[in-house]
Write a protein that holds these residues in place. Sequence first.
Motif, PDB file in Angstrom:
ATOM      1  N   GLU A 197     106.269  85.924  27.977  1.00  0.00           N
ATOM      2  CA  GLU A 197     106.032  84.412  28.323  1.00  0.00           C
ATOM      3  C   GLU A 197     105.338  83.573  26.968  1.00  0.00           C
ATOM      4  O   GLU A 197     105.265  82.702  27.042  1.00  0.00           O
ATOM      5  CB  GLU A 197     105.589  84.330  29.671  1.00  0.00           C
ATOM      6  N   GLU A 200     105.259  91.070  30.566  1.00  0.00           N
ATOM      7  CA  GLU A 200     105.363  89.781  31.370  1.00  0.00           C
ATOM      8  C   GLU A 200     104.969  88.491  30.321  1.00  0.00           C
ATOM      9  O   GLU A 200     105.506  87.974  30.149  1.00  0.00           O
ATOM     10  CB  GLU A 200     105.499  89.425  33.137  1.00  0.00           C
ATOM     11  N   LEU A 216     115.772  90.859  30.544  1.00  0.00           N
ATOM     12  CA  LEU A 216     114.887  89.946  31.348  1.00  0.00           C
ATOM     13  C   LEU A 216     116.225  88.949  30.016  1.00  0.00           C
ATOM     14  O   LEU A 216     116.421  89.220  29.685  1.00  0.00           O
ATOM     15  CB  LEU A 216     113.868  90.619  30.528  1.00  0.00           C
ATOM     16  N   LEU A 264     110.832  94.742  32.126  1.00  0.00           N
ATOM     17  CA  LEU A 264     109.554  95.292  31.838  1.00  0.00           C
ATOM     18  C   LEU A 264     109.440  96.662  32.539  1.00  0.00           C
ATOM     19  O   LEU A 264     109.979  97.362  32.891  1.00  0.00           O
ATOM     20  CB  LEU A 264     109.130  94.332  33.297  1.00  0.00           C
ATOM     21  N   SER A 287     103.910  96.025  33.046  1.00  0.00           N
ATOM     22  CA  SER A 287     104.550  96.007  33.860  1.00  0.00           C
ATOM     23  C   SER A 287     103.762  94.089  33.779  1.00  0.00           C
ATOM     24  O   SER A 287     104.659  93.340  33.155  1.00  0.00           O
ATOM     25  CB  SER A 287     105.169  96.094  34.792  1.00  0.00           C
ATOM     26  N   ARG A 288     102.893  93.686  34.244  1.00  0.00           N
ATOM     27  CA  ARG A 288     102.121  92.421  34.220  1.00  0.00           C
ATOM     28  C   ARG A 288     101.958  92.268  33.257  1.00  0.00           C
ATOM     29  O   ARG A 288     102.296  91.384  32.106  1.00  0.00           O
ATOM     30  CB  ARG A 288     101.248  92.644  35.132  1.00  0.00           C
TER      31      ARG A 288
END
Length: 320
Positions: free
Chosen positions: A84, A80, A309, A178, A76-77
């Motif tokens: 970005e 993300e 998102l 995510l 998930s991180r």
Amino acid sequence: MENLYAVVVTYNRADFLRNLLDSFARLNTPPTHILVVDNASTDHTAGVVADAISGQGPRIQYERLDRNAGGAGGFSRGVELALESGAEWLWLMDDDVEVLPGAVEALDKFTADYSCMIGRRYDANGKPFFWQHHFVEALGIFLPVSRDVFKHSDVFRTNVGNFEGMLVKASVVRDIGLPDPRFFITWDDLIYGWLAAQRTPVVYVNAFVIRKVRAQRQVDLGLRHLNDSSDLSRRYVMRNRGHVAHYLKAYGKYNRAGFAAGTALTFLKEMVRLMLVERTLKGTGALWQGWRESRAILADTGWKPMPPLPAHPGSGSQRV
């Protein structure tokens, strides 16, 4: 593929990670960027990444979490961060595999037609590993496909994911959100592929792109392999049935009686795994603990799926 980001999640497997990063460096066409998410490892993972960063391979970004968020939280991180940074394609994989020379070119042949795909894998012993599955919504479980899925075509449509090499377009990720960190481990990749399949074809492709490096005890049942497991994994296999049920409900595909039958079959499969692969029944308590926890998750009236998102700046409202 432009702006291909490999997202790798690792936890206390520094030597496996070193091998994976070395295999990235040997690719004919490496990813644009490699994101390594470290689940608060206590071994020499940081040193392995530092060595790789100072080498001549692809650009590497290292993110060390302050706690072990599990594979689900790590992905998930990582996803993300990749979004970005401007990723257009994301290649998701665990730390105990290596990528094969020519893998990116092999997958790229399919990207004109598909936005989410899974290549084939060799096992640690060098033999093809069968992992072609389909998610049976009425039961809430995934079952192996009982035929040669590539006999007539190099593409086989499915509705599951696998974080040992799943390739997905960023626009699909923005649509489905995510990976859900609440899964911690197990079911997270399967459901992520199922969510993608609600919006775009998800396919297995007839291209060997990954080899599993970590050897596992397993029993070949013909139709499928059963690998060894752990009490933690057994617990979450049952616990995360609660999250699976909520996702099915969110999409109007939950069948209470069928799901109960699927839960019983999941418990039975894990008992068979214990008896045939690990030759013990000591993990039964973890299964019951996970089942009790799944009931609490099911009773959570405030549960919501991961949100979509926002579109990447400049991408408009494009959907795939």
